[in-house]
Design an enzyme around this catalytic site. Structure first.
Site, PDB file in Angstrom:
ATOM      1  CB  CYS A 104     -77.390  -1.319  32.751  1.00 27.50           C
ATOM      2  SG  CYS A 104     -78.051  -0.863  31.151  1.00 27.50           S
ATOM      3  CB  CYS A 118     -70.438 -15.982  27.704  1.00 29.64           C
ATOM      4  SG  CYS A 118     -70.812 -15.400  26.023  1.00 29.64           S
ATOM      5  CB  CYS A 135     -70.117 -11.365  30.430  1.00 26.65           C
ATOM      6  SG  CYS A 135     -69.263 -10.217  29.325  1.00 26.65           S
ATOM      7  CB  CYS A 179     -71.984  -8.827  22.926  1.00 26.29           C
ATOM      8  SG  CYS A 179     -72.793  -9.365  24.445  1.00 26.29           S
TER       9      CYS A 179
HETATM   10  S1  SF4 Z   1     -70.516 -12.288  23.775  1.00 21.28           S
HETATM   11 FE1  SF4 Z   1     -70.369 -13.168  25.848  1.00 21.28          FE
HETATM   12  S2  SF4 Z   1     -68.247 -12.693  26.505  1.00 21.28           S
HETATM   13 FE2  SF4 Z   1     -68.656 -11.395  24.740  1.00 21.28          FE
HETATM   14  S3  SF4 Z   1     -69.342  -9.458  25.644  1.00 21.28           S
HETATM   15 FE3  SF4 Z   1     -71.191 -10.703  25.221  1.00 21.28          FE
HETATM   16  S4  SF4 Z   1     -71.648 -11.843  27.123  1.00 21.28           S
HETATM   17 FE4  SF4 Z   1     -69.539 -11.029  27.244  1.00 21.28          FE
END
Ligand code: SF4
Length: 482
Positions: A10, A440, A244, A390
């Site tokens: 989003c 992450c 991320c 995720c």
């Molecule tokens: S698991 Fe971590 S790196 Fe992978 S899409 Fe989700 S937030 Fe991003």
């Protein structure tokens, strides 16, 4: 038509103290359309009451001059949504706008709360009635239940009860509150436009309205903006940063600055590393548009192989188009992508994409390039194999549907029908990020920074080792608790 991609989550946008608050929010959402195309909404405040315009579809489909002119006041928040939680319905569209004992309140959220089911169940047992299936609504209920006299403290009390990923904007009649989770999963930046404060998921929104980037909202920070100015708080226990990494790989726009770096720069570095690690004799490098373009540029530059836009993407495919009654082979891919035969025929092609999810679209694209006369097709992926789902605000298929969770690279190569297939290594990806531990990477290694529920509605945590995660999939989400 499945896009066979991890889906953007989003976008949020907020402005305080500008005479064109709603118009700026509209433009800010327009610039961030790539982060969600299912619904869009703006709520404004004139200091006394809220005005809301929310609808299903894209920003330009929902808003017009009439609607924008109805959004009165000097403050506004907006949201583009791609559903990560809750089905696509107008009742799930954001911002959520309510009236409670303290007056009007609106909230917009980018991310996913992993303990939402448990908190919601508890709230429902205590009498709360939910209007949506969206995890973000629980924060509204928690704020409304708080006995704290100040909104800032009600928000902090509410957010201290949730876990997961959130970049959030909350607006009362006269105050804007911006919050980012302690791990900082999703991006969130602060800008200025004259005396106005602006906040956006991505800085490309600032560029469109000529706002000046000031800084990122820090992980764990709660920012309060009102007529007295801006105040910053860090009320939560400090946690390691876990941005991320997929924002750099695919989600964010290349012209945005997130997590302290330019997206284009990092994405290109992934491509360069890929070329260094996995060189191949070839005549041209062709990206899968648009997702593979920047990494392919990096690959071509590093490898010294000509870059060609050998596949053209139709950007104007709407959410609904009329399919032919007679079946056309690979229609779903063809409607969006078309190869340029003159650039491909007789060539050894390096086809670059950012990731492979199920593999079905990649397979069709490879077939399309072969049908256009390619002599060889070498697939290069600018991220490691995606082996895990995720839980932090990205829409991903169940783990069992991720091709790399079950099959080896050699198997996938056979499935795609390419001469060679190679992914960027984990070391290569981290090298391009200067070995920073602030990311992450759970969808590549299963090491989830925050423990996640095993399955929808089930809050027991499964304490498994990394080895267990590689055991045969039983159809449930497998998690590693770190
Ligand atoms: S698991 Fe971590 S790196 Fe992978 S899409 Fe989700 S937030 Fe991003």
């Amino acid at each position: 038509m499945s896009l066979d991609k991890f889906k953007e989550e989003c976008a949020i946008f907020a402005v305080h103290n500008h005479t064109e608050a709603a118009n700026l929010t509209y433009l800010g959402l327009y610039a961030q359309q790539h982060r969600g195309q299912e619904s869009s909404g703006i709520v404004s405040s004139d200091g006394v009451r809220h005005y809301a315009e929310i609808g299903l579809g894209r920003v330009s489909e929902i808003f017009n001059e009439d609607k924008i002119s109805r959004l009165k006041g000097l403050s506004a928040i907006g949201h583009n949504r791609y559903s990560t939680q809750g089905e696509t319905q107008i009742r799930n569209a954001q911002p959520f706008a309510i009236e409670y004992s303290h007056g009007p309140l609106a909230l917009a959220h980018n991310g996913n709360l992993i303990n939402a089911s448990a908190v919601r169940e508890k709230l429902e047992r205590e009498g709360s009635i939910f209007r949506s299936t969206n995890d973000s609504e629980i924060v509204i209920h928690l704020i409304a239940k708080s006995r704290e006299p100040r909104l800032k403290d009600r928000v902090i009390e509410a957010l201290s009860q949730v876990e997961g990923a959130y970049s959030m904007t909350i607006m009362s009649q006269d105050e804007l509150i911006i919050a980012r989770d302690p791990n900082g999963f999703r991006p969130l930046s602060m800008g200025r436009l004259g005396v106005a404060y602006i906040f956006a998921s991505e800085t490309c929104a600032f560029d469109l309205i000529d706002a000046k980037f000031v800084r990122e909202v820090e992980p764990g920070e709660v920012v309060v903006v009102n007529d007295e100015g801006l105040t910053s708080y860090f009320p939560f226990e400090k946690a390691p940063k876990k941005h991320c990494v997929f924002e750099f790989i695919y989600f964010a726009r290349p012209d945005s600055l997130i997590f302290g770096s330019g997206v284009h720069h990092v994405r290109k570095a992934f491509g360069k590393r890929l070329a260094k690690e996995l060189p191949v004799e070839a005549d041209c490098v062709i990206p899968v548009p648009d997702s593979g373009v920047v990494a392919a540029q990096g690959y071509a530059e590093e490898a010294g192989i000509p870059f060609e836009t050998g596949i053209i993407r139709n950007h104007y495919v709407g959410r609904t188009f009329i399919e032919p009654l007679q079946s056309i082979r690979h229609f779903g891919v063809k409607i969006k992508h078309n190869p340029i035969r003159e650039l491909i025929e007789g060539k050894r092609v390096v086809l670059v994409d950012d990731s492979i999810v199920r593999g079905t679209t990649s397979r069709k694209l490879v077939k399309m390039v072969r049908d256009a006369g390619a002599k060889e097709v070498h697939m290069r992926i600018s991220s490691p194999p995606t082996t895990h789902s995720c839980f932090y605000g990205i829409d991903t298929p169940a783990r069992a549907e991720l091709i790399a969770a079950t099959y080896s690279v050699e198997d996938i190569k056979g499935f795609l029908g390419v001469e060679s297939l190679a992914y960027l290594s984990m070391e290569g990806m981290m090298g391009a990020l200067n070995e920073s531990p602030d990311f992450c990477v759970a969808c590549f290694d299963g090491c989830y920074p925050i423990p996640v529920p095993v399955a929808e509605g089930q809050m027991e945590l499964l304490e498994k080792s990394l080895a267990d995660a590689n055991a045969p999939d039983d159809g449930k989400q497998t998690v590693i608790i770190k």
